[in-house]
Design an enzyme around this catalytic site. Structure first.
Site, PDB file in Angstrom:
ATOM      1  N   TRP A  46       0.616  -1.406   0.051  1.00 34.83           N
ATOM      2  CA  TRP A  46      -0.054  -0.196  -0.013  1.00 34.83           C
ATOM      3  C   TRP A  46       0.791   1.178  -0.087  1.00 34.83           C
ATOM      4  O   TRP A  46       0.465   2.346  -0.202  1.00 34.83           O
ATOM      5  CB  TRP A  46      -0.793   0.117   1.242  1.00 34.83           C
ATOM      6  CG  TRP A  46      -0.036  -0.367   2.533  1.00 34.83           C
ATOM      7  CD1 TRP A  46       0.030  -1.364   3.192  1.00 34.83           C
ATOM      8  CD2 TRP A  46       0.851   0.848   3.218  1.00 34.83           C
ATOM      9  NE1 TRP A  46       0.898  -1.509   4.095  1.00 34.83           N
ATOM     10  CE2 TRP A  46       1.219  -0.021   4.314  1.00 34.83           C
ATOM     11  CE3 TRP A  46       0.936   2.075   3.138  1.00 34.83           C
ATOM     12  CZ2 TRP A  46       1.956   0.720   5.302  1.00 34.83           C
ATOM     13  CZ3 TRP A  46       1.825   2.457   3.967  1.00 34.83           C
ATOM     14  CH2 TRP A  46       2.210   1.804   5.302  1.00 34.83           C
ATOM     15  N   ASN A  47       2.223   1.145   0.317  1.00 34.55           N
ATOM     16  CA  ASN A  47       2.856   2.519   0.660  1.00 34.55           C
ATOM     17  C   ASN A  47       3.014   3.464  -0.775  1.00 34.55           C
ATOM     18  O   ASN A  47       3.201   4.492  -0.422  1.00 34.55           O
ATOM     19  CB  ASN A  47       4.030   2.088   1.509  1.00 34.55           C
ATOM     20  CG  ASN A  47       5.159   1.375   0.449  1.00 34.55           C
ATOM     21  OD1 ASN A  47       4.745   0.534  -0.199  1.00 34.55           O
ATOM     22  ND2 ASN A  47       6.251   1.483   1.092  1.00 34.55           N
ATOM     23  N   LYS A  60      -2.737  -8.228  -7.964  1.00 34.91           N
ATOM     24  CA  LYS A  60      -3.530  -7.924  -7.000  1.00 34.91           C
ATOM     25  C   LYS A  60      -3.226  -6.811  -6.120  1.00 34.91           C
ATOM     26  O   LYS A  60      -2.024  -6.695  -5.392  1.00 34.91           O
ATOM     27  CB  LYS A  60      -3.877  -9.089  -5.944  1.00 34.91           C
ATOM     28  CG  LYS A  60      -4.906  -8.838  -4.897  1.00 34.91           C
ATOM     29  CD  LYS A  60      -4.766  -9.621  -3.770  1.00 34.91           C
ATOM     30  CE  LYS A  60      -3.642  -9.234  -2.854  1.00 34.91           C
ATOM     31  NZ  LYS A  60      -4.034  -8.005  -2.165  1.00 34.91           N
ATOM     32  N   PRO A  61      -3.597  -5.652  -6.079  1.00 33.08           N
ATOM     33  CA  PRO A  61      -3.157  -4.243  -5.361  1.00 33.08           C
ATOM     34  C   PRO A  61      -3.616  -4.609  -4.061  1.00 33.08           C
ATOM     35  O   PRO A  61      -4.245  -5.325  -3.493  1.00 33.08           O
ATOM     36  CB  PRO A  61      -3.887  -3.242  -5.710  1.00 33.08           C
ATOM     37  CG  PRO A  61      -5.218  -3.699  -6.270  1.00 33.08           C
ATOM     38  CD  PRO A  61      -4.755  -5.039  -6.951  1.00 33.08           C
ATOM     39  N   SER A 117       5.886  -7.516   2.960  1.00 35.16           N
ATOM     40  CA  SER A 117       6.695  -8.215   4.316  1.00 35.16           C
ATOM     41  C   SER A 117       7.261  -9.501   4.086  1.00 35.16           C
ATOM     42  O   SER A 117       7.137 -10.251   3.217  1.00 35.16           O
ATOM     43  CB  SER A 117       5.783  -8.151   5.284  1.00 35.16           C
ATOM     44  OG  SER A 117       4.878  -9.346   4.994  1.00 35.16           O
ATOM     45  N   GLU A 145      10.610  -8.119  -3.106  1.00 37.60           N
ATOM     46  CA  GLU A 145      11.216  -7.061  -2.719  1.00 37.60           C
ATOM     47  C   GLU A 145      10.395  -6.875  -1.317  1.00 37.60           C
ATOM     48  O   GLU A 145       9.423  -6.709  -1.269  1.00 37.60           O
ATOM     49  CB  GLU A 145      10.992  -5.993  -3.782  1.00 37.60           C
ATOM     50  CG  GLU A 145      11.881  -4.826  -3.214  1.00 37.60           C
ATOM     51  CD  GLU A 145      11.189  -3.841  -2.459  1.00 37.60           C
ATOM     52  OE1 GLU A 145      11.477  -3.854  -1.297  1.00 37.60           O
ATOM     53  OE2 GLU A 145      10.508  -2.801  -2.856  1.00 37.60           O
TER      54      GLU A 145
END
Ligand code: ADP
Length: 498
Positions: free
Chosen positions: A165-166, A189-190, A246, A267
């Site tokens: 989300w960042n 998928k966001p 994460s 990442e």
């Protein structure tokens, strides 16, 4: 009050870009079971949109569409793929204001910074439009008489992209752009907190002429995200997974990808050290730290998480830092001069509070910030904090705080600080400030990270390979290295020629 202004912010977005259903095979569709989930204003928690909540069914439909579109897209000449990417880039840039409003509304970063994210995300689309033309193979010196040997690059196939989300626009753009440039089709998928920007991006891609099925987006709530992603992980037609998020979730996805042996890029989390040597330009070091640390309110994976300052410059550095930090304005994204918006949600604020409390209980000194502010505007505003006397046992030394908190560690010599900097399972970014050329040459290669900022706090760019080592993951985004992740190598050997 804020809720109203948040809606004002959204009302700047043309109706055509305010989308709340999945994009599958070129059509906008709700979930078959009509499920929806709330997207909230990060400042207040108020609902700003209700978005279709995907399931394994929509995930499979998206994979079907991407598989059907693959042969045509991979056979499309690179020039044509590049032209469509350039058109998509132009559409993104043209809609900067609307996209920035969407980013600010769902993610909370200040509007000017959100416009910066649009430019940053768009830069990957422009870059990969150019790189699409430079996918090249090799002609080899043949091993035997009468043989011809060569190497071709092919798109890896259908790509599944899972984003955080960042950076609601940049994270997805820098996965989709190289995939499309390479000739891959995409299912994405966001993050559940920020699906609106991704959906708007897909609409702009369609307006730019991207054929149906080449880019498919399935939105999902936190609860239903695993079902969507698991369907793609189990699907042998999906040949690559690219994930930013994460470390815990990344490890789980890597394990689950093993059954179909997908190519995987991860990442993941960071725990970036920022070292200020005794020969540093302190003014430049403070400016670099402010830029690196407070981007997106400290909610980036390359944010310095541990700041090591040499004993002889410690007090002078901390005083300059305190002054700079107390000058930061915290508030709603759409107020002018705001540098730090709300944290993404209550969980994030709680973690910051726990890290601060733990550090203080273990002897750190909080010299500014740390408390909630602007409470009338919502419960998720945190005043940027500086702590001194940080030690390795503190939680903020071992875990990503992901907020506007600067813990300062004191060090005495170079070998000691390099050991401390590397004493983490993570290895994404590191930064150091020094004016000694020999020290720079000596220290940089000893830092166990995928990226190093030397007298520089802003390192991310489309021209450079972004990514980590150790438990920060593998694979690179941006640059020519970033395209390789979406390509496979085919070696061809022809005999009977002589
Ligand atoms: P963060 O803590 O920053 O939200 P996450 O790794 O939890 O980072 O989330 C990053 C992305 O991974 C989001 O799109 C989220 O929906 C997705 N995600 C989280 N948990 C899972 C899971 N168990 N399976 C698949 N996707 C997941």
């Amino acid at each position: 009050m804020t809720e109203l202004r948040s809606q004002d912010c959204l009302s700047r977005v043309p109706a055509a870009l305010r989308l709340d259903t999945h994009c599958i095979g070129g059509r906008w569709q709700p979930s078959a079971d009509a499920a929806r989930f709330a997207v909230t204003d990060p400042a207040t928690g108020a609902t700003i949109a209700d978005v279709a909540d995907g399931s394994a069914l929509e995930a499979t439909q998206a994979a079907d569409a991407a598989s059907t579109a693959l042969p045509g897209w991979r056979a499309t000449p690179a020039r044509e793929r590049a032209r469509l990417l350039r058109r998509w880039h132009a559409a993104i840039v043209e809609h900067t204001e609307a996209l920035a409003a969407l980013i600010s509304a769902e993610q909370g970063k200040p509007l000017a910074e959100a416009a910066g994210e649009v430019a940053y995300g768009a830069s990957y689309v422009a870059w990969f439009a150019e790189e699409a033309l430079r996918i090249q193979g090799d002609i080899l010196a043949a091993a035997g008489t009468g043989q011809r040997m060569w190497v071709q690059k092919h798109p890896v196939g259908v790509v599944a992209a899972i984003t955080p989300w960042n950076f609601p626009l940049a994270m997805i753009a820098r996965k989709i752009a190289p995939a499309l440039a390479a000739g891959c089709t995409v299912v994405a998928k966001p993050a559940e907190d920020t699906p609106l920007t991704a959906l708007a991006l897909a609409e702009l891609a369609a307006q730019a002429g991207l054929p149906p099925g080449v880019l498919n987006i399935v939105a999902a709530s936190r609860e239903r995200a695993p079902a969507v992603v698991d369907a793609w992980l189990a699907d042998g037609r999906v040949r690559k997974l690219t994930f930013t998020g994460s470390t815990a979730v990344g490890k789980h996805l890597a394990r689950a990808s093993a059954d179909t042996l997908k190519k995987v890029s991860l990442e993941l989390g960071g725990n970036a050290p920022f070292i200020v040597f005794e020969d540093a330009d302190l003014e430049a070091a403070v400016a670099g730290l402010m830029a690196a640390k407070f981007r997106n309110g400290g909610q980036t994976c390359v944010c310095p998480n541990r700041v090591y300052v040499h004993d002889s410059v410690h007090d002078a550095f901390v005083e300059r830092l305190r002054e700079a930090v107390t000058g930061l304005t915290v508030g709603p994204a759409w107020e002018p001069d705001v540098r730090i918006g709300p944290m993404i949600n209550a969980r994030a604020v709680e973690k910051i509070g726990q890290h601060l409390a733990d550090a203080v209980a273990q002897g750190a000194r909080l010299i500014t910030g740390g408390m909630r502010v602007r409470e009338a505007d919502g419960p998720h505003y945190v005043a940027p904090a500086v702590l001194t006397g940080a030690t390795p046992a503190m939680r903020l030394a071992c875990e990503e705080t992901f907020g506007p908190v600067v813990p300062v560690f004191r060090f005495h010599d170079e070998a000691e600080v390099i050991r401390a900097a590397n004493d983490t399972p993570y290895g994404l970014a590191a930064y150091f400030y020094s004016r000694d050329a020999r020290r720079i040459a000596r220290v940089a290669p000893q830092l166990d990270t995928g990226m190093v900022g030397i007298n520089e706090g802003a390192i991310a760019s489309e021209v450079a390979p972004f990514g980590g080592v150790k438990e920060s993951g593998y694979g690179r985004e941006g640059s020519r290295y970033g395209l390789d992740d979406y390509l496979q190598t085919q070696y061809l050997c022809e005999g009977q020629l002589g």
